[in-house]
Enzyme design. Structure first.
Site, PDB file in Angstrom:
ATOM      1  N   GLY A 206     -14.592  64.629  49.838  1.00 27.02           N
ATOM      2  CA  GLY A 206     -14.149  65.094  48.500  1.00 27.02           C
ATOM      3  C   GLY A 206     -15.293  65.369  47.603  1.00 27.02           C
ATOM      4  O   GLY A 206     -16.069  64.369  47.407  1.00 27.02           O
TER       5      GLY A 206
ATOM      6  N   LEU B 226     -14.662  65.830  40.798  1.00 23.79           N
ATOM      7  CA  LEU B 226     -15.156  64.847  39.666  1.00 23.79           C
ATOM      8  C   LEU B 226     -15.312  63.646  40.193  1.00 23.79           C
ATOM      9  O   LEU B 226     -16.157  62.774  40.222  1.00 23.79           O
ATOM     10  CB  LEU B 226     -14.120  65.012  38.600  1.00 23.79           C
ATOM     11  CG  LEU B 226     -14.129  66.389  37.868  1.00 23.79           C
ATOM     12  CD1 LEU B 226     -13.419  66.153  36.550  1.00 23.79           C
ATOM     13  CD2 LEU B 226     -15.529  66.600  37.158  1.00 23.79           C
TER      14      LEU B 226
ATOM     15  N   GLY C  37     -15.220  62.428  43.735  1.00 23.71           N
ATOM     16  CA  GLY C  37     -16.215  62.339  44.874  1.00 23.71           C
ATOM     17  C   GLY C  37     -17.548  62.819  44.586  1.00 23.71           C
ATOM     18  O   GLY C  37     -18.226  61.854  44.953  1.00 23.71           O
TER      19      GLY C  37
ATOM     20  N   ARG D 179       3.799  66.370  28.572  1.00 22.13           N
ATOM     21  CA  ARG D 179       4.155  67.433  29.352  1.00 22.13           C
ATOM     22  C   ARG D 179       5.527  67.366  30.193  1.00 22.13           C
ATOM     23  O   ARG D 179       6.421  68.448  30.122  1.00 22.13           O
ATOM     24  CB  ARG D 179       3.229  67.429  30.524  1.00 22.13           C
ATOM     25  CG  ARG D 179       1.805  67.969  30.210  1.00 22.13           C
ATOM     26  CD  ARG D 179       0.667  67.624  31.152  1.00 22.13           C
ATOM     27  NE  ARG D 179      -0.611  68.298  30.479  1.00 22.13           N
ATOM     28  CZ  ARG D 179      -1.703  68.493  31.039  1.00 22.13           C
ATOM     29  NH1 ARG D 179      -1.872  67.745  32.316  1.00 22.13           N
ATOM     30  NH2 ARG D 179      -2.700  68.883  30.473  1.00 22.13           N
TER      31      ARG D 179
ATOM     32  N   HIS E 254       1.589  70.838  38.721  1.00 19.63           N
ATOM     33  CA  HIS E 254       0.252  70.838  38.242  1.00 19.63           C
ATOM     34  C   HIS E 254      -0.686  69.587  38.830  1.00 19.63           C
ATOM     35  O   HIS E 254      -1.773  70.010  39.096  1.00 19.63           O
ATOM     36  CB  HIS E 254       0.189  70.865  36.742  1.00 19.63           C
ATOM     37  CG  HIS E 254      -1.016  70.679  36.159  1.00 19.63           C
ATOM     38  ND1 HIS E 254      -2.041  71.890  36.491  1.00 19.63           N
ATOM     39  CD2 HIS E 254      -1.829  70.002  35.426  1.00 19.63           C
ATOM     40  CE1 HIS E 254      -3.042  71.718  35.518  1.00 19.63           C
ATOM     41  NE2 HIS E 254      -2.984  70.803  35.120  1.00 19.63           N
TER      42      HIS E 254
ATOM     43  N   LEU F  27      -9.547  64.577  34.145  1.00 19.46           N
ATOM     44  CA  LEU F  27     -10.917  64.492  34.154  1.00 19.46           C
ATOM     45  C   LEU F  27     -11.522  63.164  33.893  1.00 19.46           C
ATOM     46  O   LEU F  27     -12.421  62.675  34.451  1.00 19.46           O
ATOM     47  CB  LEU F  27     -11.448  65.504  33.306  1.00 19.46           C
ATOM     48  CG  LEU F  27     -10.768  66.813  33.462  1.00 19.46           C
ATOM     49  CD1 LEU F  27     -11.610  67.767  32.437  1.00 19.46           C
ATOM     50  CD2 LEU F  27     -10.908  67.352  34.852  1.00 19.46           C
TER      51      LEU F  27
END
Lengths: 644, 269
Positions: free
Chosen positions: A42, A45, A47, A333, A404, A444
């Site tokens: 992968g 971000l 990996g 969320r 998501h 992130l």
């Protein structure tokens, strides 16, 4: 037999645990580092940052991705931003507050020590990215700009227009390419990982398929990192990319890695609603829009089909502001999604399907002017316009929740190691630091924290600890590679052979799976629904085994790739239903209708469920075993999660 | 409010490029699709086509896509002779069937460039872009402690211009649109981003020399200012970047200290 899992949290006060880990870890001397190789699967971000950072230390790194280029990983699509406890706005932020918000945001179902370390690392991430030339948004002063995200009352989110994920990924990717140029990383693009190879109880390699040629290959190493993302595509329709899938972590799960909290799924409140039955992909409208957009539906059902601009304020229900006055439109969320579902279930949804709510910028445009709004969200507004053919500067956006992100994933200990020694999982692929609900702009942060600042230490500690074993190199001709490759080949051959006889395409079965999982393991889950889901998924598994229609050959064949992934997603779907069934409480994104407060909020059961559920695979069609890791809260008091 | 086109459909004829392998001879295959919803995306229309092909027992059409929201740079089709189709500032996945008319014949081809060989059907191998990046598309910063992110102030307009260049998604439409199959727009976007920012200064000369040299080695053509790339670019990257790259290249090539450094093992400067 169920076992109690040990997360291996270092001694000492919360703020010193990570320092203690680093102080006591085993090192590998610089000259010896080149003797070790690490496979990183992968290149998102987590990996890309892990591969680049491990290579910089001196290890021989092999980096794998399914695309032509590492830069295409799905982190690229993250829009809104990345959190960090920099406290540049001087608004009361701190490492502690980011830690606390994340624990609370996750509804007290994440591990304290991991989350604290994440908050500590957050500030270094911003420095790291700026040094790579990531063009974050800036003020006229030349300083970095911040905005707010859900579940926080401070502005700690850094961003690069609506393309933060892209810019952070390109930063990590560029660092990775630097190491490729130096010869420290070997790239293996167009590869899909189909198995982990265990030798003498340690992960020593992987089996891959070259998706362009169909070749099955063996790759050996001394440690394996899986950074292959989440499994939201089990819902068929989600904001995940077409190639996002569960296969790498599922194959590891089949080899013995426990799967943590599979039922924890994030359903994002602001996506463009489904239209028609041909869609394969949904599009997110960033949470950052809720900094300026106001969410509402008409108070009266009969207004739902009217032109929204004709509905006066007194007939509008700004339900998030009404229900959660202190967080308003920036409620987290899970809560915002459920609230949207609630008003639509009451019959007050808008749009053709009645499954949408308004996200309205009228007041923000009046206040700040259209130019200011364009500057902040221009690309998102354009995207909305392209897809819906409607102009959001003139009329409100229509949005609805969609899948998501997945908080569940491979169970890992404090060092991000799975239950298989030498196999690590990072980013969305692990069950992670987000508990039962992830806060916006934290994915992130976690991916980069894992890759830049945790794995370089913990993989080193692993290699240093097992130096004696690992310096005896394993050859790809080892019997374990032989048999793993044979199994992989047999499975592909079987699908291609069976595929000649069946009638149902991959997409048809996949769509059906998605519908079952969305209807029954979605925003509201009930005992009866979950039992039905199990039965329906079993039926779909039968369809897959006996009635699959698959054409084409074993070379480049997207449909064959999808078939292999669907096979794993069917098993995963069943595990999600089981996990949701066993967790007889509501927490974060997991809402059991049987467990709610009188005003309809999630009702946790801390006495019985303040733990991680980690599942053990027992074979196809066999009932998996549920293990537990008790969550110990020494620093935060378990309390009712309120955003009112 | 409601889009008037909601349930409108059209019938179309497709001419799609089929090519078994890199070596094989390619050809156009014709298909008819009826009742295509105009609110479908172009790629969803191809999904529907593939279901039709699979049901007839044939090998599905291979095309690439991933995020389907215009940011990953994976989708890459020449539609009606134009890279990413007739809509400006959009990727193929952001193209909607409402762009086409009832009864229209739509021709779909892969990117065509020597440096992007066809793998199968509409899928090309764009790894040459990665090799250009490898040659210098980075700042050289390693993982570890760095100065506080606010230690170096960057004027907003500079940061914004760097971001404009950094928005490149690496799809290759610039190459596909260019009669010379030049990769100048792609390469210059990265060169410009890093040349503008203080973090990109240390290896600024080495970067531009090595990236441009690699671009040439890959078999991309030269830029002759035809501006087709800018017109095709889904992110509207400006050809001003190419002018900046040419300037940067000249400055670097003429710099005596740098020429001396090129002889050293690490490429110097």
């Amino acid at each position: 037999m169920s076992i109690e899992l040990n997360p291996g949290i270092p001694e000492g006060p919360l703020s010193q645990k990570w320092d203690n880990y680093k102080a006591n870890m085993k090192l590998v001397n610089p000259a010896n580092k080149r003797k070790y190789s690490v496979i990183v699967v992968g290149t998102g971000l987590a990996g890309a940052s892990a591969a680049a950072s491990l290579a910089e230390l001196g290890y021989e790194v092999k980096s794998f991705c399914t695309h032509d280029s590492a830069r295409r990983a799905h982190s690229i699509a993250a829009q809104g931003g990345i959190n960090a406890a920099k406290s540049y706005p001087n608004d009361g932020d701190s490492v502690w507050r980011l830690f606390y918000d994340t624990i609370k945001g996750g509804d007290y179902r994440a591990r304290e020590a991991n989350v604290y370390r994440l908050a500590q690392n957050s500030t270094s991430i911003i420095d790291q990215c700026v040094s790579q030339g990531v063009p974050f948004a800036r003020e006229y002063s030349g300083e970095l700009a911040n905005r707010s995200f859900g579940g926080a009352q401070v502005s700690r989110t850094f961003y690069a227009r609506g393309q933060t994920g892209q810019q952070l990924l390109l930063g990590a990717y560029s660092q990775l390419m630097k190491e490729v140029d130096k010869g420290k990383v070997t790239l293996f693009p167009y590869r899909e990982m189909l198995d982990v190879v265990m030798v003498d109880g340690k992960a020593r390699g992987i089996i891959t398929r070259n998706v362009t040629t169909g070749e099955i290959e063996r790759h050996a190493a001394d440690a394996v990192v899986l950074a292959t993302g989440g499994y939201g595509r089990v819902y068929f329709l989600s904001t995940n990319a077409m190639n996002s899938n569960v296969t790498a972590i599922w194959r590891a799960h089949r080899r013995g890695a426990l799967f943590g909290n599979p039922c924890y799924v994030q359903i994002h409140p602001t996506c463009i609603p489904v239209s028609g039955n041909y869609q394969a992909k949904l599009t997110l409208m960033s949470e950052s829009l809720r900094n300026d957009g106001r969410v509402w539906v008409p108070k009266k059902k009969e207004d739902c089909k009217k032109d929204p601009s004709s509905i006066p304020d007194e007939d509008r229900d700004y339900y998030l502001e009404r229900k959660y006055p202190s967080f308003g439109n920036l409620a987290p969320r899970d809560i915002s999604s459920r609230a949207a579902k609630e008003v639509c279930d009451e019959g007050r949804g808008v749009g053709e399907s009645g499954l949408a709510v308004y996200l309205d910028f009228r007041d923000a445009i009046k206040r700040d002017g259209e130019a200011a709004i364009r500057e902040r969200y221009g690309n998102l507004f354009d995207m909305y316009h392209e897809i819906t053919n409607e102009n959001p500067y003139r009329s409100p956006m229509r949005i609805y929740p969609a899948v998501h992100y997945t908080m569940g994933g491979l169970w890992v200990d404090y060092s991000l190691q799975t239950t298989l020694p030498g196999l690590f999982a990072a980013g969305e692929a692990n069950f992670s630091d987000h508990g039962a609900n992830r806060l916006g702009a934290s994915a992130l942060m976690q991916g980069l924290s894992d890759g830049y600042f945790i794995l370089p230490y913990t993989v080193t500690n692993y290699l240093g600890t097992h130096a004696q074993d690992l310096l005896k190199k394993v050859d790809v001709n080892h019997a374990a590679f032989e048999s793993a490759e044979k199994e992989v080949r047999a499975e592909i051959d079987r699908m291609l052979e069976n595929g000649k006889k069946g009638k149902r395409t991959v997409t048809e079965i996949y769509r059906d799976l998605g519908k079952v999982v969305w209807d029954k393991i979605g925003m509201a889950r009930s005992e009866q629904g979950l039992k039905e889901a199990l039965a329906e998924i079993e039926k779909l598994q039968k369809d897959f085994d006996t009635d699959l229609l698959l054409t084409g050959d074993s070379k480049l064949n997207k449909n064959l790739e999808m078939a292999g992934r669907l096979r794993d997603l069917l098993e995963l779907g069943a595990l999600m239903a089981r996990d949701a069934l066993e967790r007889k409480e509501s927490c974060g994104g997991h809402f059991r209708v049987e467990s709610q407060t009188p005003d309809g909020e999630a009702q946790r059961d801390d006495e019985n469920f303040a733990h991680v559920a980690a599942w053990e695979y027992k074979g196809k069609g066999q009932v998996p075993v549920r293990h537990q890791e008790k969550l110990v809260y020494e620093n935060v008091k378990l309390s009712v999660r309120s955003y009112k | 409010m409601m889009s008037a086109s909601q349930s409108k459909t059209i019938n179309i004829r497709l001419r799609v490029w089929r090519q078994e392998s890199r070596e094989a001879q390619g050809f156009f295959e014709e298909h008819e699709l009826k009742g295509v919803l105009v609110d479908m995306s172009f790629l969803e229309m191809l999904d529907v086509l593939n279901e039709q092909i699979i049901k007839s027992g044939k090998r599905p059409l291979e095309f690439e896509s991933d995020c389907r929201e215009g940011i990953c740079g994976t989708c890459s089709l020449v539609v009606q002779g134009q890279a990413h189709g007739p809509v400006r500032g959009a990727t193929t996945c952001q193209l909607y069937m409402r762009t086409f008319t009832d009864g229209e014949t739509i021709t779909i081809e892969p990117w065509r460039a020597k440096a992007f060989p066809v793998i199968r059907d509409l899928v090309t191998d764009r790894r040459a872009f990665d090799r250009i990046q490898m040659a210098g598309g980075y700042t050289g910063a390693k993982t570890g402690p760095h100065a506080d992110a606010n230690a170096i102030l960057i004027p907003k307009d500079l940061a914004d211009r760097a971001m404009d260049a950094a928005a490149c998604i690496g799809c290759g439409a610039c190459v596909a649109a260019c009669p010379n199959a030049s990769a100048s727009l792609f390469t210059s976007a990265k060169v410009t981003q890093l040349a503008l920012l203080p973090q990109g200064q240390a290896d600024r000369k080495r970067r531009v020399i090595r990236m441009v040299d690699q671009m040439d080695k890959e078999g991309f053509g030269s830029c002759s200012n035809l501006q087709e790339c800018e017109a095709a670019c889904p992110k509207k990257i400006s050809i001003q970047n190419i002018a900046i790259m040419k300037q940067e290249y000249l400055k670097a090539a003429l710099a005596a200290d740098f020429r001396a450094g090129m002889g050293s093992a690490d490429g110097g400067a």
